[in-house]
Design an enzyme around this catalytic site. Structure first.
Site, short mmCIF file in Angstrom:
data_model
loop_
_atom_site.label_atom_id
_atom_site.label_comp_id
_atom_site.label_asym_id
_atom_site.label_seq_id
_atom_site.Cartn_x
_atom_site.Cartn_y
_atom_site.Cartn_z
CE LYS A 22 -1.86 1.49 3.99
NZ LYS A 22 -1.43 2.93 4.22
CG ASN A 23 2.33 2.68 3.39
OD1 ASN A 23 1.17 2.99 3.25
ND2 ASN A 23 2.60 2.58 4.82
CB CYS A 121 -5.55 10.37 10.79
SG CYS A 121 -3.91 9.84 11.32
NE ARG A 126 0.13 10.58 9.91
CZ ARG A 126 -0.41 9.34 9.40
NH1 ARG A 126 -1.57 8.85 9.78
NH2 ARG A 126 0.13 8.89 8.24
CG ASP A 309 2.96 1.64 9.55
OD1 ASP A 309 3.20 1.77 8.43
OD2 ASP A 309 2.63 2.35 10.44
NE ARG A 401 -7.61 4.43 4.87
CZ ARG A 401 -7.04 5.45 5.54
NH1 ARG A 401 -7.79 6.05 6.67
NH2 ARG A 401 -6.15 6.06 4.69
#
Ligand code: EPZ
Length: 422
Positions: A22-23, A121, A126, A309, A401
């Site tokens: 994803k990243n 978030c 952030r 993460d 997500r």
């Protein structure tokens, strides 16, 4: 809204295919704004965040089409330049902060952009000050207007940018701004994540001149134009790490197909310290949960340190390991929202400042729990795999997500897990 229901007690045995990262996919999709032709990506993960980025690129005027295979995507610039809109609206940016990554490419190629400030978030404020500081150093005029960032600069010029901290997307935004700038840009205190290296690899395939990616100093020599490319996206190291913890906790034996050990060195070291068998194989990484789990301490750091993460997932591992584990979250200021949910499952955790003290070894019990952010949600699913009776994870849109078909992948290796309506 969907929920996921997990019944604990089954070992995970078999092979889990790891999806594209994803990243890496998110900055790579933004980078497709840079060349003058259509680029194609393969091994694109089927994630909500990728869909959102696709919607944003379409909003800017680019064509985004599914490619021949299910996980391919082709991104083509508008044939008529008049169709280009240089604005990323709040409704898209607020759902996914990585939308902010279109800023660098748009200013680099078109000399201006208006992007909604992403806002905070669940896990923290952030801020984006480093992104903006770097663009100003390259000669851009930055204005904050009604919640939007407006950036203008006819032609960015190379500069030396010293980041206050190794921000991943900050570094990625500035790399994409610098590739078409006039002259040399040096980013010092750069992020060293594998996804930053992947972006540099793709930019260089487009004809850019990026060197030093993966180290704390990245140098970019500006060029005049970039060519479209075709590229298969690297595997998702955090998805792989998440399933590695699940295999370890269920005393399973799982091959994480396609995962690359060199992306997960800190995580693999901690798994081994916790008594988990981790072996690199030709097809990926094999994880076996054999003996008793041991308590380990975790301190999250920028890469190559232990990734933030993976913090929530390791907290669940700590809950299963007899003894005390101390977890220190240094990257984000509010990344312990999984703690109260785990405590409702019987976990014994105390938060003290940035530290979480876990007294492990107690059997967790299933109940209804609430997902709050992507990785917290994943940790609750893992907890459900070992908890007594059933666990209902609510608001799983957080999970979707960042994890492609997580319940299908887990069910295929023996988990009792299904998706339902709340
Ligand atoms: C990226 O977020 C990842 N997202 C995050 O993954 C990951 O947790 C994070 O890097 C850290 O590894 C993507 O790559 C799309 P940062 P990013 O900028 O770039 C501060 C997931 O679960 N900071 O490296 O937004 C910031 O507050 C997500 O997949 C500033 O102060 O994170 C934080 O404390 C979550 N000013 C620290 O730096 C800035 O201008 C690191 O943030 C930028 C960042």
């Amino acid at each position: 809204m969907d929920k996921i229901v997990v019944e604990g007690g089954n070992r995970l045995v078999g092979e889990i295919p790891i999806s594209g990262a994803k990243n890496a996919a998110l900055p790579l999709l933004a980078a497709a704004l840079l060349p003058s032709g259509a680029s194609t990506y393969h091994n694109v993960p089927g994630l909500e965040d990728v869909v959102t980025m696709g919607k944003l690129l379409r909003k800017l005027g680019w064509a985004v089409e599914a490619g021949a295979s299910r996980h391919s995507i082709t991104i083509a610039p508008p044939t008529n330049a008049k169709k280009i809109k240089l604005e990323a609206p709040y409704d898209l940016v607020k759902t996914m902060r990585a939308s902010f990554l279109v800023l660098g490419p748009l200013v680099a190629r078109y000399g201006k952009a208006r992007v909604s400030q992403p806002g905070g978030c669940a896990i923290g404020a952030r801020p984006i000050d480093q992104h903006l500081k770097g663009l100003q150093a390259m000669g851009a005029k930055v204005t904050l207007d009604h919640g939007y960032v407006e950036v203008e600069c006819k032609k960015l010029r190379g500069a030396t940018i010293v980041l206050d901290m190794p921000t991943v997307t900050g570094c990625e935004n500035l790399m994409m701004a610098a590739v078409l700038a006039k002259g040399r840009t040096v980013i010092e205190n750069a992020a060293r994540e594998p996804e930053v290296e992947e972006l540099a690899l793709v930019l260089n395939k487009m004809g850019a001149k990026v060197s030093g990616a993966g180290t704390a100093n990245i140098t970019i020599e500006g060029v005049d134009d970039l060519q479209p490319i075709e590229h298969a996206i690297m595997p998702d190291r955090i998805e792989a790490g998440t399933f590695a913890v699940a295999a370890a906790m269920t005393r399973g034996d799982v091959l994480l197909a396609g995962a690359r050990p060199e992306h997960l060195e800190a995580v693999i070291a901690k798994l081994r310290s916790a008594g988990v068998q981790v072996v690199a194989e030709a097809g990926g990484i094999r994880v076996r949960g054999t003996g008793e789990l041991k308590a380990v301490d975790i301190v999250t750091q920028p890469h190559p340190g232990f990734p933030t993460d993976m913090q929530a997932q390791f907290m669940v591992l700590a809950c299963a390991a007899p003894g005390q584990s101390v977890i220190q979250e240094n990257i984000f200021e509010n990344r312990y929202m999984h703690v109260p949910e785990l405590m409702r499952m019987g976990a014994d955790i105390t938060i003290s400042g940035r530290a979480a003290i876990v007294r492990g070894g107690k059997q967790l019990t299933g109940t209804s729990v609430m997902a709050t952010d992507l990785r917290a949600s994943a940790s609750l699913v893992i907890a459900g795999l070992v908890a007594k009776d059933k666990t209902e994870v609510l608001r799983v849109y957080h999970l979707d997500r960042g994890y492609e078909a997580i319940e299908k992948k887990l069910r295929a290796v023996g988990a009792k897990i299904k998706r339902g309506k709340q």
